[in-house]
Design an enzyme around this catalytic site. Structure first.
Site, PDB file in Angstrom:
ATOM      1  N   ASP A 266      -3.773  -6.294   4.495  1.00 14.36           N
ATOM      2  CA  ASP A 266      -4.945  -7.364   4.965  1.00 14.36           C
ATOM      3  C   ASP A 266      -4.778  -8.713   4.397  1.00 14.36           C
ATOM      4  O   ASP A 266      -5.164  -9.698   5.202  1.00 14.36           O
ATOM      5  CB  ASP A 266      -6.396  -6.671   4.894  1.00 14.36           C
ATOM      6  CG  ASP A 266      -6.407  -5.328   6.047  1.00 14.36           C
ATOM      7  OD1 ASP A 266      -6.145  -5.497   6.911  1.00 14.36           O
ATOM      8  OD2 ASP A 266      -6.939  -4.583   5.387  1.00 14.36           O
TER       9      ASP A 266
ATOM     10  N   LYS B  64       9.607 -16.574 -10.924  1.00 14.51           N
ATOM     11  CA  LYS B  64       8.596 -15.427 -11.500  1.00 14.51           C
ATOM     12  C   LYS B  64       7.666 -15.913 -12.137  1.00 14.51           C
ATOM     13  O   LYS B  64       7.783 -16.987 -13.183  1.00 14.51           O
ATOM     14  CB  LYS B  64       9.567 -14.547 -12.379  1.00 14.51           C
ATOM     15  CG  LYS B  64       8.943 -13.323 -12.795  1.00 14.51           C
ATOM     16  CD  LYS B  64       9.955 -12.296 -13.788  1.00 14.51           C
ATOM     17  CE  LYS B  64       8.791 -11.640 -14.692  1.00 14.51           C
ATOM     18  NZ  LYS B  64       9.519 -11.444 -15.768  1.00 14.51           N
TER      19      LYS B  64
ATOM     20  N   ASN C  99       1.045  -1.341  -0.092  1.00 11.19           N
ATOM     21  CA  ASN C  99      -0.121  -0.037   0.027  1.00 11.19           C
ATOM     22  C   ASN C  99       0.894   1.173   0.083  1.00 11.19           C
ATOM     23  O   ASN C  99       1.764   1.084  -0.238  1.00 11.19           O
ATOM     24  CB  ASN C  99      -0.920  -0.018   1.315  1.00 11.19           C
ATOM     25  CG  ASN C  99      -0.119  -0.215   2.453  1.00 11.19           C
ATOM     26  OD1 ASN C  99       0.458   0.945   2.905  1.00 11.19           O
ATOM     27  ND2 ASN C  99      -0.377  -1.141   3.289  1.00 11.19           N
TER      28      ASN C  99
ATOM     29  N   LYS D 280     -14.417  -1.216  15.495  1.00 13.68           N
ATOM     30  CA  LYS D 280     -13.302  -1.580  15.340  1.00 13.68           C
ATOM     31  C   LYS D 280     -12.168  -1.582  16.578  1.00 13.68           C
ATOM     32  O   LYS D 280     -11.502  -2.322  16.897  1.00 13.68           O
ATOM     33  CB  LYS D 280     -12.589  -0.646  14.234  1.00 13.68           C
ATOM     34  CG  LYS D 280     -10.928  -1.195  14.157  1.00 13.68           C
ATOM     35  CD  LYS D 280     -10.669  -0.882  12.672  1.00 13.68           C
ATOM     36  CE  LYS D 280     -11.472  -1.267  11.835  1.00 13.68           C
ATOM     37  NZ  LYS D 280     -11.193  -0.747  10.323  1.00 13.68           N
TER      38      LYS D 280
ATOM     39  N   PHE E 110      -5.055   2.162  14.987  1.00 14.21           N
ATOM     40  CA  PHE E 110      -5.498   3.259  13.592  1.00 14.21           C
ATOM     41  C   PHE E 110      -6.349   2.538  12.726  1.00 14.21           C
ATOM     42  O   PHE E 110      -6.728   1.505  12.671  1.00 14.21           O
ATOM     43  CB  PHE E 110      -4.221   3.432  12.749  1.00 14.21           C
ATOM     44  CG  PHE E 110      -3.537   4.676  13.339  1.00 14.21           C
ATOM     45  CD1 PHE E 110      -2.804   4.375  14.708  1.00 14.21           C
ATOM     46  CD2 PHE E 110      -3.347   5.909  12.727  1.00 14.21           C
ATOM     47  CE1 PHE E 110      -1.902   5.433  15.012  1.00 14.21           C
ATOM     48  CE2 PHE E 110      -2.593   6.960  13.229  1.00 14.21           C
ATOM     49  CZ  PHE E 110      -1.810   6.712  14.496  1.00 14.21           C
TER      50      PHE E 110
ATOM     51  N   LYS F 199     -10.873  -4.864  18.303  1.00 17.59           N
ATOM     52  CA  LYS F 199      -9.459  -5.243  18.360  1.00 17.59           C
ATOM     53  C   LYS F 199      -9.067  -4.758  19.697  1.00 17.59           C
ATOM     54  O   LYS F 199      -7.768  -4.836  19.953  1.00 17.59           O
ATOM     55  CB  LYS F 199      -8.852  -4.339  17.459  1.00 17.59           C
ATOM     56  CG  LYS F 199      -9.122  -4.811  15.704  1.00 17.59           C
ATOM     57  CD  LYS F 199      -8.215  -4.135  14.818  1.00 17.59           C
ATOM     58  CE  LYS F 199      -8.525  -4.507  13.409  1.00 17.59           C
ATOM     59  NZ  LYS F 199      -7.389  -4.513  12.661  1.00 17.59           N
TER      60      LYS F 199
HETATM   61  N1  CTP Z   1      -3.750  -3.936  11.744  1.00 15.30           N
HETATM   62  C1  CTP Z   1      -2.905  -5.287  11.976  1.00 15.30           C
HETATM   63  N2  CTP Z   1      -2.817  -6.206  11.506  1.00 15.30           N
HETATM   64  C2  CTP Z   1      -3.422  -6.341  10.365  1.00 15.30           C
HETATM   65  C3  CTP Z   1      -4.100  -5.351   9.542  1.00 15.30           C
HETATM   66  C4  CTP Z   1      -4.407  -4.445  10.454  1.00 15.30           C
HETATM   67  O1  CTP Z   1      -2.292  -4.903  13.044  1.00 15.30           O
HETATM   68  N3  CTP Z   1      -3.109  -7.696   9.551  1.00 15.30           N
HETATM   69  C5  CTP Z   1      -4.038  -2.959  12.522  1.00 15.30           C
HETATM   70  C6  CTP Z   1      -3.472  -1.787  11.741  1.00 15.30           C
HETATM   71  O2  CTP Z   1      -1.960  -1.289  12.125  1.00 15.30           O
HETATM   72  C7  CTP Z   1      -4.127  -0.520  12.363  1.00 15.30           C
HETATM   73  C8  CTP Z   1      -5.613  -1.255  12.466  1.00 15.30           C
HETATM   74  O3  CTP Z   1      -5.391  -2.614  12.559  1.00 15.30           O
HETATM   75  O4  CTP Z   1      -3.835  -0.167  13.678  1.00 15.30           O
HETATM   76  C9  CTP Z   1      -6.320  -0.895  11.063  1.00 15.30           C
HETATM   77  O5  CTP Z   1      -7.396  -1.997  10.952  1.00 15.30           O
HETATM   78  P1  CTP Z   1      -7.919  -2.581   9.602  1.00 15.30           P
HETATM   79  O6  CTP Z   1      -9.064  -3.392  10.072  1.00 15.30           O
HETATM   80  O7  CTP Z   1      -6.917  -2.696   8.622  1.00 15.30           O
HETATM   81  O8  CTP Z   1      -8.727  -1.084   9.331  1.00 15.30           O
HETATM   82  P2  CTP Z   1      -8.690  -0.276   8.083  1.00 15.30           P
HETATM   83  O9  CTP Z   1      -7.324   0.014   7.385  1.00 15.30           O
HETATM   84  O10 CTP Z   1      -9.096   1.023   8.713  1.00 15.30           O
HETATM   85  O11 CTP Z   1      -9.800  -1.050   7.078  1.00 15.30           O
HETATM   86  P3  CTP Z   1     -11.058  -1.928   7.078  1.00 15.30           P
HETATM   87  O12 CTP Z   1     -11.638  -1.932   8.366  1.00 15.30           O
HETATM   88  O13 CTP Z   1     -11.748  -1.374   5.959  1.00 15.30           O
HETATM   89  O14 CTP Z   1     -10.118  -3.251   6.659  1.00 15.30           O
END
Ligand code: CTP
Length: 414
Positions: free
Chosen positions: A289, A299, A220, A348, A334, A352
């Protein structure tokens, strides 16, 4: 701040502190008279240097009366005055404030020009320098001004970002000098760098890269700036910082321990190891994600027709560590807002197990790969902080300030 700038939230005031105020030539110079008043009321010893154009706006006499000290007339002192004027002032000062700082003064300072007392004192400075710019919005946004600010930041100068509102030119926008009360607040906090001493922060930053084959990956646009700004700010306030970061576009700040990883699995391993010893976890990293189910050893070749890539979720590091959190640990997550707002943020945070959730607005000047941000912070389902569009450093200062006030951190510092 309603108070009259007497002391900071931690009780620090300016008694015994020597502040040199440089006033440069903008209409906001009239506010600097009030600023001197607040500084003196807070106990500070204040000396003022005016540029020639500043004294077109407010006379030296005003500042002499308010500060109780003479305002030197120029770079060259009469022979009867002992010492070299600019060196004497620069060594006397414990903080140099430049308010207002005009675009012209920023340009001179960025290039090390020294053709009057104000610019020469700044060049001779040995103490922290805090600049409060003020100018028309067009000038504030001008790439030349932005470049000069970057240079000065890189040289370790601190900025108090201007606010938005009516400008002297008749326009409305950003560029208005921060209010004197805010300037005093920032100055006070610069005298309490150790308020997070003894607190251990674990901060993740940057993006992750999930390999598809030896030459391709999923990732990203995260630059790492926000996480690094948080680490730098907590460090400045005396905290012990362990940084775990993925690929980034900027240099990491100077911290106590720094580990670079590439993918989500490695980031999880590094953070899991450090987590039990931290007091605060800030998950500012943009962890991918999803990751490919398999990584091709060679490759992947071009084929006729479509190619499907099978993805699996990466471990949700924040959720995993949030579930392991001890009562006295503080976990900050975040989220990126693309319109949903607070409802999703709270959901969220619950899912979490975060104590705080920082909602990052995604827009043209906010979010990934830009230097500014607009954030809101949620705690226990309530919005406890919201900023306008500010630099990532300012956003970081606001977030760390919020965390520093957390009762659990206050207990840790005792
Ligand atoms: N995070 C993490 N591990 C992952 C993905 C995200 O620890 N595999 C953490 C990121 O560091 C951030 C938070 O989770 O603190 C973001 O959560 P996420 O669910 O990815 O939220 P968004 O990016 O806001 O988007 P969405 O809910 O649409 O996935």
């Amino acid at each position: 701040m309603k108070a009259r700038g007497r002391s900071s939230s931690s009780g620090v005031d300016l008694h015994g502190k020597k502040i040199l105020l440089i006033v440069t030539g903008g209409i906001a110079a009239y506010k600097s008279a009030h600023l001197v008043r607040l500084l003196v009321r807070s106990g500070g010893e204040v000396r003022v240097v005016l540029t020639a154009s500043a004294s077109e706006f407010v006379t030296p006499l005003t500042f002499e009366v308010l500060s109780g000290n003479p305002v030197p007339a120029g770079l060259f002192a009469p022979r009867s005055e002992p010492g070299v004027r600019h060196v004497e002032l620069a060594t006397w000062a414990q903080r140099i404030l430049v308010a207002p700082a005009t675009a012209d003064f920023l340009a001179k300072a960025a290039h090390g020009l020294a053709d009057d007392l104000a610019s020469t004192v700044l060049l001779a400075a040995r103490c922290p320098v805090i600049l409060a710019p003020a100018m028309n919005e067009g000038m504030w946004q001008n790439p030349a001004v932005r470049r000069n600010i970057d240079v000065l930041r890189g040289d370790g100068k601190h900025f108090i970002e201007p606010g938005s509102g009516a400008l002297a030119c008749g326009e409305s926008g950003s560029g208005r000098m921060a209010e004197p009360e805010e300037i005093v607040r920032t100055l006070l906090s610069s005298f309490e760098p150790g308020d997070l001493a003894g607190v251990r922060f674990l901060i993740s930053a940057g993006r992750t890269e999930e390999d598809i084959d030896p030459v391709r990956y999923l990732s990203n646009r995260s630059s790492g700036r926000m996480g690094f700004a948080l680490a730098a700010e907590a460090k400045r306030r005396g905290a012990h910082i362990t940084l775990v970061h993925g690929p980034v576009d900027v240099e990491p700040p100077d911290v106590d321990a720094c580990t670079r990883v590439r993918n989500a699995a490695r980031m999880k391993a590094a953070l899991s190891k450090a987590f039990p010893r931290c007091n605060v976890l800030i998950m500012a990293a943009a962890v991918a994600d999803f990751t490919p189910v398999t990584r091709a050893d060679a490759k992947i070749r071009r084929v006729e027709g479509n190619l499907s890539l099978e993805l699996k979720p990466t471990p949700d590091i924040l959720a995993i560590l949030g579930a392991r959190k001890k009562k006295e640990q503080v976990v900050v997550g975040f989220a990126l807002e693309t319109g949903g707002g607070g409802r999703f943020a709270n959901e969220k945070a619950r899912r979490k197990a975060c104590d705080y959730l920082v909602l990052n607005r995604v827009g043209e000047r906010t979010g990934f790969s830009v230097e500014t941000n607009q954030i809101s912070v949620f705690k226990d389902g309530r919005k406890v902080l919201a900023t306008g569009i500010v630099s990532k450093e300012e956003a970081a200062a606001a977030i760390i300030g919020q965390l520093a006030a957390d009762v659990r951190l206050r207990r840790m510092k005792r």
